[in-house]
Design a protein around this motif. Structure first.
Motif, PDB file in Angstrom:
ATOM      1  N   SER A  38       4.367   6.558   5.695  1.00  0.00           N
ATOM      2  CA  SER A  38       5.040   6.897   4.440  1.00  0.00           C
ATOM      3  C   SER A  38       5.873   5.733   3.923  1.00  0.00           C
ATOM      4  CB  SER A  38       5.929   8.130   4.635  1.00  0.00           C
ATOM      5  OG  SER A  38       5.155   9.273   4.936  1.00  0.00           O
ATOM      6  N   VAL A  39       6.441   4.948   4.837  1.00  0.00           N
ATOM      7  CA  VAL A  39       7.202   3.763   4.419  1.00  0.00           C
ATOM      8  C   VAL A  39       6.275   2.788   3.712  1.00  0.00           C
ATOM      9  CG1 VAL A  39       8.527   1.767   5.200  1.00  0.00           C
ATOM     10  CG2 VAL A  39       8.895   3.997   6.264  1.00  0.00           C
ATOM     11  N   PHE A  40       5.106   2.522   4.327  1.00  0.00           N
ATOM     12  CA  PHE A  40       4.154   1.613   3.689  1.00  0.00           C
ATOM     13  C   PHE A  40       3.649   2.169   2.363  1.00  0.00           C
ATOM     14  CE2 PHE A  40      -0.349   1.072   2.787  1.00  0.00           C
ATOM     15  CZ  PHE A  40      -0.329  -0.245   2.359  1.00  0.00           C
ATOM     16  N   ALA A  41       3.228   3.434   2.367  1.00  0.00           N
ATOM     17  CA  ALA A  41       2.643   4.029   1.162  1.00  0.00           C
ATOM     18  C   ALA A  41       3.630   4.051   0.008  1.00  0.00           C
ATOM     19  CB  ALA A  41       2.140   5.439   1.462  1.00  0.00           C
ATOM     20  N   GLY A  42       4.889   4.306   0.329  1.00  0.00           N
ATOM     21  CA  GLY A  42       5.904   4.313  -0.721  1.00  0.00           C
ATOM     22  C   GLY A  42       6.067   2.950  -1.362  1.00  0.00           C
ATOM     23  N   LEU A  43       6.047   1.902  -0.541  1.00  0.00           N
ATOM     24  CA  LEU A  43       6.148   0.538  -1.071  1.00  0.00           C
ATOM     25  C   LEU A  43       4.893   0.166  -1.854  1.00  0.00           C
ATOM     26  CD1 LEU A  43       7.753  -1.148   2.051  1.00  0.00           C
ATOM     27  CD2 LEU A  43       8.816  -0.948  -0.206  1.00  0.00           C
ATOM     28  N   TYR A  44       3.744   0.558  -1.351  1.00  0.00           N
ATOM     29  CA  TYR A  44       2.482   0.290  -2.037  1.00  0.00           C
ATOM     30  C   TYR A  44       2.483   0.920  -3.428  1.00  0.00           C
ATOM     31  CZ  TYR A  44      -2.555   0.748  -3.011  1.00  0.00           C
ATOM     32  OH  TYR A  44      -3.804   0.738  -3.589  1.00  0.00           O
ATOM     33  N   ARG A  45       2.912   2.170  -3.517  1.00  0.00           N
ATOM     34  CA  ARG A  45       2.964   2.840  -4.824  1.00  0.00           C
ATOM     35  C   ARG A  45       4.030   2.219  -5.724  1.00  0.00           C
ATOM     36  NH1 ARG A  45       3.984   9.274  -5.595  1.00  0.00           N
ATOM     37  NH2 ARG A  45       5.906   8.708  -4.513  1.00  0.00           N
ATOM     38  N   ALA A  46       5.127   1.752  -5.119  1.00  0.00           N
ATOM     39  CA  ALA A  46       6.190   1.138  -5.922  1.00  0.00           C
ATOM     40  C   ALA A  46       5.678  -0.099  -6.651  1.00  0.00           C
ATOM     41  CB  ALA A  46       7.371   0.770  -5.026  1.00  0.00           C
ATOM     42  N   PHE A  47       4.791  -0.855  -6.013  1.00  0.00           N
ATOM     43  CA  PHE A  47       4.255  -2.070  -6.641  1.00  0.00           C
ATOM     44  C   PHE A  47       2.998  -1.804  -7.464  1.00  0.00           C
ATOM     45  CE2 PHE A  47       6.758  -3.891  -3.143  1.00  0.00           C
ATOM     46  CZ  PHE A  47       7.487  -4.842  -3.845  1.00  0.00           C
ATOM     47  N   GLY A  48       2.243  -0.759  -7.131  1.00  0.00           N
ATOM     48  CA  GLY A  48       0.995  -0.497  -7.841  1.00  0.00           C
ATOM     49  C   GLY A  48       1.072   0.625  -8.856  1.00  0.00           C
ATOM     50  N   GLY A  49       2.130   1.437  -8.796  1.00  0.00           N
ATOM     51  CA  GLY A  49       2.265   2.545  -9.729  1.00  0.00           C
ATOM     52  C   GLY A  49       1.335   3.701  -9.408  1.00  0.00           C
ATOM     53  N   ALA A  50       1.304   4.656 -10.294  1.00  0.00           N
ATOM     54  CA  ALA A  50       0.493   5.861 -10.094  1.00  0.00           C
ATOM     55  C   ALA A  50      -0.995   5.549 -10.032  1.00  0.00           C
ATOM     56  CB  ALA A  50       0.762   6.866 -11.212  1.00  0.00           C
ATOM     57  N   ALA A  51      -1.409   4.384 -10.546  1.00  0.00           N
ATOM     58  CA  ALA A  51      -2.827   4.014 -10.561  1.00  0.00           C
ATOM     59  C   ALA A  51      -3.408   3.849  -9.164  1.00  0.00           C
ATOM     60  CB  ALA A  51      -3.021   2.724 -11.353  1.00  0.00           C
ATOM     61  N   VAL A  52      -2.557   3.674  -8.137  1.00  0.00           N
ATOM     62  CA  VAL A  52      -3.076   3.499  -6.772  1.00  0.00           C
ATOM     63  C   VAL A  52      -3.753   4.767  -6.268  1.00  0.00           C
ATOM     64  CG1 VAL A  52      -1.352   1.753  -6.205  1.00  0.00           C
ATOM     65  CG2 VAL A  52      -0.901   4.160  -5.649  1.00  0.00           C
ATOM     66  N   GLN A  53      -3.547   5.890  -6.952  1.00  0.00           N
ATOM     67  CA  GLN A  53      -4.225   7.118  -6.569  1.00  0.00           C
ATOM     68  C   GLN A  53      -5.602   7.226  -7.217  1.00  0.00           C
ATOM     69  OE1 GLN A  53      -0.128   9.238  -7.137  1.00  0.00           O
ATOM     70  NE2 GLN A  53      -1.467  10.703  -6.131  1.00  0.00           N
ATOM     71  N   ARG A  54      -5.950   6.222  -8.036  1.00  0.00           N
ATOM     72  CA  ARG A  54      -7.278   6.182  -8.651  1.00  0.00           C
ATOM     73  C   ARG A  54      -8.111   5.017  -8.137  1.00  0.00           C
ATOM     74  NH1 ARG A  54      -3.818   7.133 -12.989  1.00  0.00           N
ATOM     75  NH2 ARG A  54      -4.035   4.971 -13.703  1.00  0.00           N
ATOM     76  N   SER A  55      -7.478   3.895  -7.851  1.00  0.00           N
ATOM     77  CA  SER A  55      -8.200   2.727  -7.342  1.00  0.00           C
ATOM     78  C   SER A  55      -7.266   1.886  -6.485  1.00  0.00           C
ATOM     79  CB  SER A  55      -8.756   1.877  -8.495  1.00  0.00           C
ATOM     80  OG  SER A  55      -7.693   1.363  -9.292  1.00  0.00           O
ATOM     81  N   ILE A  56      -7.843   1.114  -5.572  1.00  0.00           N
ATOM     82  CA  ILE A  56      -7.058   0.278  -4.674  1.00  0.00           C
ATOM     83  C   ILE A  56      -6.608  -0.973  -5.419  1.00  0.00           C
ATOM     84  CG2 ILE A  56      -7.073  -1.034  -2.520  1.00  0.00           C
ATOM     85  CD1 ILE A  56      -9.259   0.863  -1.521  1.00  0.00           C
ATOM     86  N   ASP A  57      -5.315  -1.217  -5.416  1.00  0.00           N
ATOM     87  CA  ASP A  57      -4.741  -2.396  -6.049  1.00  0.00           C
ATOM     88  C   ASP A  57      -4.467  -3.423  -4.941  1.00  0.00           C
ATOM     89  OD1 ASP A  57      -2.945  -4.330  -7.117  1.00  0.00           O
ATOM     90  OD2 ASP A  57      -2.288  -2.904  -8.640  1.00  0.00           O
ATOM     91  N   ILE A  58      -5.289  -4.468  -4.897  1.00  0.00           N
ATOM     92  CA  ILE A  58      -5.193  -5.441  -3.801  1.00  0.00           C
ATOM     93  C   ILE A  58      -3.866  -6.178  -3.812  1.00  0.00           C
ATOM     94  CG2 ILE A  58      -6.214  -7.497  -2.766  1.00  0.00           C
ATOM     95  CD1 ILE A  58      -7.813  -4.928  -2.431  1.00  0.00           C
ATOM     96  N   GLU A  59      -3.408  -6.579  -4.976  1.00  0.00           N
ATOM     97  CA  GLU A  59      -2.137  -7.302  -5.052  1.00  0.00           C
ATOM     98  C   GLU A  59      -0.987  -6.414  -4.579  1.00  0.00           C
ATOM     99  OE1 GLU A  59      -1.705 -10.463  -5.584  1.00  0.00           O
ATOM    100  OE2 GLU A  59      -3.869 -10.714  -5.839  1.00  0.00           O
ATOM    101  N   ALA A  60      -0.997  -5.145  -4.997  1.00  0.00           N
ATOM    102  CA  ALA A  60       0.042  -4.212  -4.561  1.00  0.00           C
ATOM    103  C   ALA A  60      -0.062  -3.948  -3.066  1.00  0.00           C
ATOM    104  CB  ALA A  60      -0.071  -2.900  -5.337  1.00  0.00           C
ATOM    105  N   LEU A  61      -1.280  -3.914  -2.554  1.00  0.00           N
ATOM    106  CA  LEU A  61      -1.493  -3.713  -1.120  1.00  0.00           C
ATOM    107  C   LEU A  61      -0.881  -4.856  -0.321  1.00  0.00           C
ATOM    108  CD1 LEU A  61      -2.994  -2.066   1.147  1.00  0.00           C
ATOM    109  CD2 LEU A  61      -4.904  -3.637   0.801  1.00  0.00           C
ATOM    110  N   LEU A  62      -1.152  -6.091  -0.744  1.00  0.00           N
ATOM    111  CA  LEU A  62      -0.628  -7.256  -0.031  1.00  0.00           C
ATOM    112  C   LEU A  62       0.892  -7.337  -0.136  1.00  0.00           C
ATOM    113  CD1 LEU A  62      -3.319  -9.903  -1.039  1.00  0.00           C
ATOM    114  CD2 LEU A  62      -2.955  -8.952   1.242  1.00  0.00           C
ATOM    115  N   THR A  63       1.408  -7.127  -1.341  1.00  0.00           N
ATOM    116  CA  THR A  63       2.862  -7.213  -1.533  1.00  0.00           C
ATOM    117  C   THR A  63       3.572  -6.080  -0.810  1.00  0.00           C
ATOM    118  OG1 THR A  63       2.532  -8.221  -3.702  1.00  0.00           O
ATOM    119  CG2 THR A  63       4.715  -7.333  -3.233  1.00  0.00           C
ATOM    120  N   GLY A  64       3.055  -4.871  -0.954  1.00  0.00           N
ATOM    121  CA  GLY A  64       3.666  -3.722  -0.295  1.00  0.00           C
ATOM    122  C   GLY A  64       3.653  -3.869   1.210  1.00  0.00           C
ATOM    123  N   HIS A  65       2.566  -4.387   1.757  1.00  0.00           N
ATOM    124  CA  HIS A  65       2.475  -4.553   3.212  1.00  0.00           C
ATOM    125  C   HIS A  65       3.421  -5.641   3.701  1.00  0.00           C
ATOM    126  CE1 HIS A  65       0.586  -5.749   7.109  1.00  0.00           C
ATOM    127  NE2 HIS A  65       0.589  -4.443   7.246  1.00  0.00           N
TER     128      HIS A  65
END
Length: 199
Positions: free
Chosen positions: A70-97
């Protein structure tokens, strides 16, 4: 065309350096497996290791692991927005991780959330957010947002509330509460919806 290929190669190098499996890097970058194996050898000095990705059930299989995810997913969504529930955002994935690892390093001494998720674990969570196997929820009791497996059978689904009522084992092992029954997800193929940015 050359610029596009260069951008994909640079992305592949970044992902391999971060420890992503070459099979995933191939899906994201579109580069040939032979080239990816060569890049992996140049970067890490060894051949890529074979193996399967972890299942969603294993990543969310206890309150501690679910809170960790949940810590990771929350950060991932914070950088990728609601769109991460439709498609994988690579930049948000890298930054969030990256930010996630920094946060986990601060918590390492306490051992509260156990081992950190690597970039491949992050990919699985990101993928399953797009398929609906992983869902964002907010606890009605503690109001903390978290991620949950769509097929969870727990009585207490919020990992924070579950950790509050669980008893830590003497050796500090990850012992889930009695109501954390976990079952394997149904078999099936996952279609990856990937968002990348090309120049």
């Amino acid at each position: 065309m050359r610029l596009k290929h260069h951008a994909r190669t640079q992305l592949a190098i970044t992902l391999i350096r971060r420890g992503m499996r070459t099979s995933l890097v191939g899906r994201i970058s579109g580069l040939r497996p032979a080239m990816l194996r060569e890049l992996h050898h140049e970067i890490h000095g060894c051949k890529p290791l074979p193996g399967q990705l972890p299942s969603t059930g294993s990543l969310l299989g206890s309150a501690r692991r679910q809170a960790n995810a949940s810590v990771f997913a929350g950060l991932y969504r914070a950088f990728g927005g609601a769109a991460v529930q439709r498609s994988i955002d690579i930049e948000a994935l890298l930054t969030g991780h990256r930010i996630y690892l920094e946060q986990m390093a601060r918590l390492a001494a306490s051992g509260t959330l156990g081992p950190s998720l690597d970039i491949n674990h992050g990919w699985v969570i990101a993928r399953d957010l797009t398929t609906g196997l992983v869902l964002f929820r907010t606890c009605e009791r503690c109001t903390i947002p978290y991620v949950a497996w769509a097929y969870s059978h727990r009585v207490v689904d919020c990992p924070i509330c579950a950790l509050k009522v669980s008893r830590p084992s003497r050796d500090g092992a990850d012992r889930p509460p009695h109501d954390e029954a976990v079952h394997s997800p149904p078999a099936g193929n996952h279609e990856d919806h990937i968002t990348t940015t090309d120049p």
